[in-house]
Design a protein around this motif. Structure first.
Motif, PDB file in Angstrom:
ATOM      1  N   ILE A  54       2.639  13.726  -0.434  1.00 11.45           N
ATOM      2  CA  ILE A  54       1.185  13.552  -0.500  1.00 11.45           C
ATOM      3  C   ILE A  54       0.469  14.590   0.357  1.00 11.45           C
ATOM      4  O   ILE A  54      -0.656  14.998   0.057  1.00 11.45           O
ATOM      5  CB  ILE A  54       0.778  12.124  -0.103  1.00 11.45           C
ATOM      6  N   THR A  55       1.123  15.053   1.414  1.00  9.23           N
ATOM      7  CA  THR A  55       0.554  16.134   2.213  1.00  9.23           C
ATOM      8  C   THR A  55       0.431  17.404   1.376  1.00  9.23           C
ATOM      9  O   THR A  55      -0.574  18.128   1.459  1.00  9.23           O
ATOM     10  CB  THR A  55       1.422  16.405   3.455  1.00  9.23           C
ATOM     11  N   SER A 158       1.611  -4.068  -0.216  1.00 10.50           N
ATOM     12  CA  SER A 158       1.305  -2.688  -0.558  1.00 10.50           C
ATOM     13  C   SER A 158       0.208  -2.128   0.339  1.00 10.50           C
ATOM     14  O   SER A 158      -0.932  -2.619   0.335  1.00 10.50           O
ATOM     15  CB  SER A 158       0.894  -2.515  -2.023  1.00 10.50           C
ATOM     16  N   ARG A 159       0.584  -1.109   1.112  1.00  9.72           N
ATOM     17  CA  ARG A 159      -0.376  -0.472   2.007  1.00  9.72           C
ATOM     18  C   ARG A 159      -1.526   0.129   1.217  1.00  9.72           C
ATOM     19  O   ARG A 159      -2.703  -0.043   1.557  1.00  9.72           O
ATOM     20  CB  ARG A 159       0.317   0.624   2.825  1.00  9.72           C
ATOM     21  N   SER A 160      -1.201   0.860   0.140  1.00 12.62           N
ATOM     22  CA  SER A 160      -2.257   1.507  -0.626  1.00 12.62           C
ATOM     23  C   SER A 160      -3.161   0.493  -1.307  1.00 12.62           C
ATOM     24  O   SER A 160      -4.394   0.623  -1.293  1.00 12.62           O
ATOM     25  CB  SER A 160      -1.652   2.474  -1.660  1.00 12.62           C
ATOM     26  N   PHE A 181      -9.496   8.582   0.484  1.00 14.23           N
ATOM     27  CA  PHE A 181      -9.608   8.257   1.904  1.00 14.23           C
ATOM     28  C   PHE A 181      -8.359   7.517   2.386  1.00 14.23           C
ATOM     29  O   PHE A 181      -7.806   7.845   3.445  1.00 14.23           O
ATOM     30  CB  PHE A 181     -10.846   7.405   2.163  1.00 14.23           C
ATOM     31  N   VAL A 182      -7.908   6.545   1.627  1.00 15.66           N
ATOM     32  CA  VAL A 182      -6.724   5.775   2.018  1.00 15.66           C
ATOM     33  C   VAL A 182      -5.488   6.669   2.069  1.00 15.66           C
ATOM     34  O   VAL A 182      -4.666   6.562   2.995  1.00 15.66           O
ATOM     35  CB  VAL A 182      -6.512   4.604   1.050  1.00 15.66           C
ATOM     36  N   GLY A 186      -3.270   7.644   5.335  1.00 14.04           N
ATOM     37  CA  GLY A 186      -1.845   7.331   5.309  1.00 14.04           C
ATOM     38  C   GLY A 186      -0.965   8.452   5.831  1.00 14.04           C
ATOM     39  O   GLY A 186       0.143   8.186   6.313  1.00 14.04           O
ATOM     40  N   ILE A 187      -1.434   9.693   5.779  1.00 15.60           N
ATOM     41  CA  ILE A 187      -0.601  10.816   6.228  1.00 15.60           C
ATOM     42  C   ILE A 187      -0.284  10.713   7.716  1.00 15.60           C
ATOM     43  O   ILE A 187       0.900  10.641   8.096  1.00 15.60           O
ATOM     44  CB  ILE A 187      -1.257  12.162   5.862  1.00 15.60           C
ATOM     45  N   PRO A 188      -1.278  10.692   8.626  1.00 11.81           N
ATOM     46  CA  PRO A 188      -0.925  10.555  10.049  1.00 11.81           C
ATOM     47  C   PRO A 188      -0.333   9.191  10.375  1.00 11.81           C
ATOM     48  O   PRO A 188       0.548   9.072  11.238  1.00 11.81           O
ATOM     49  CB  PRO A 188      -2.269  10.765  10.770  1.00 11.81           C
ATOM     50  N   THR A 189      -0.797   8.150   9.696  1.00 13.78           N
ATOM     51  CA  THR A 189      -0.286   6.800   9.973  1.00 13.78           C
ATOM     52  C   THR A 189       1.205   6.712   9.703  1.00 13.78           C
ATOM     53  O   THR A 189       1.988   6.232  10.532  1.00 13.78           O
ATOM     54  CB  THR A 189      -1.026   5.766   9.102  1.00 13.78           C
TER      55      THR A 189
END
Length: 264
Positions: A54-55, A158-160, A181-182, A186-189
């Protein structure tokens, strides 16, 4: 089934489910009942593969935010990303330190899939009557942070899905804006969570026994499939609702409860 093929399938499953609103953790817990349980390190690494995917998908957006901090709009957006991440860390770390562990039975996952699917349908129906709004408020940012913690505590949630639909309910009603936004939060999280778990395992000396070939294959599978799935999803939600995912969750959860009534 060979261990290598099992690792490949689990990596593909992680890449497919991590960012779809159907719960990657829930699917991995279910799959490992048939493909064999894997170590915490293995699960961390394949999750890191999905994060890398996703990054790569959002590399241009991330670059524009990083190089455009002189613009007020970009600064505001980055600050709200940071707020959502901070809320997740502040609330989630004590949960982690308290020794919370994911359940080893399928029935809690099945119920979370069903309840989450119903929640998605209700939010979709409610927000369909609202005008499209794509501005991220502080309320949305804080809500997304809390939703990520809830998803981490209840596998199958589900986080997303939790974060996207709470963001929509709190006013970010345009699906594409809520999803972006989500995903960016989620990338740094998820990098932070993976790094923390990795350091814990390394400290305990649990890395020496890993099959690095299996880990590498699963990691690459998660990167490739994650990249393809996220690109597809971002295009799909421009003209479709999340209804199909909600129905899938409900059917899968109901099927699991019927098949495993004792929660084995």
């Amino acid at each position: 089934m060979s261990d290598l093929l099992s690792a490949l399938l689990l990596g593909i499953l992680e890449g497919v489910t991590e960012f779809l609103p159907i719960s990657s953790t829930g699917h991995l817990l279910i799959a490992q009942h048939w493909l064999g349980a894997r170590s915490d390190f293995f699960n961390i690494i394949i999750q890191a593969g999905a994060i890398l995917a996703i990054t790569l998908v959002f590399r241009q957006r991330l670059w524009s935010l990083a190089t455009g901090l002189h613009q007020r709009e970009n600064r505001d957006y980055v600050m709200k990303l940071g707020a959502a991440f901070l809320v997740t860390a502040v609330v989630g770390l004590p949960v982690r330190l308290a020794g919370w562990e994911l359940p080893e039975t399928v029935s809690p996952v099945a119920w979370a899939l069903i309840i989450g699917g119903i929640w998605m349908l209700l939010v979709e129906a409610y927000t369909a009557r609202l005008p499209d709004r794509d501005r991220v408020t502080w309320t949305v940012a804080i809500g997304v942070g809390i939703a990520q913690v809830v998803a981490g505590v209840f596998p199958g949630t589900s986080r997303s899905a939790s974060a996207i639909f709470l963001a929509m309910l709190l006013g970010l009603s345009r699906r594409a804006a809520a999803t972006e936004f989500v995903f960016l939060v989620g990338i740094p999280t998820m990098f932070a969570a993976s790094a923390y778990a990795f350091l814990e395992l390394a400290k305990e000396g649990n890395l020496a026994s890993e099959n690095w070939t299996d880990v590498g294959v699963a990691f690459l599978a998660a990167v490739v499939t994650g990249f393809v799935v996220v690109k597809w999803l971002l295009g799909y939600i421009k003209s479709h609702k999340f209804t199909a995912f909600a129905v899938y969750r409900i059917l899968l959860g109901a099927g699991l409860l019927l098949w495993l009534p004792a929660g084995n």
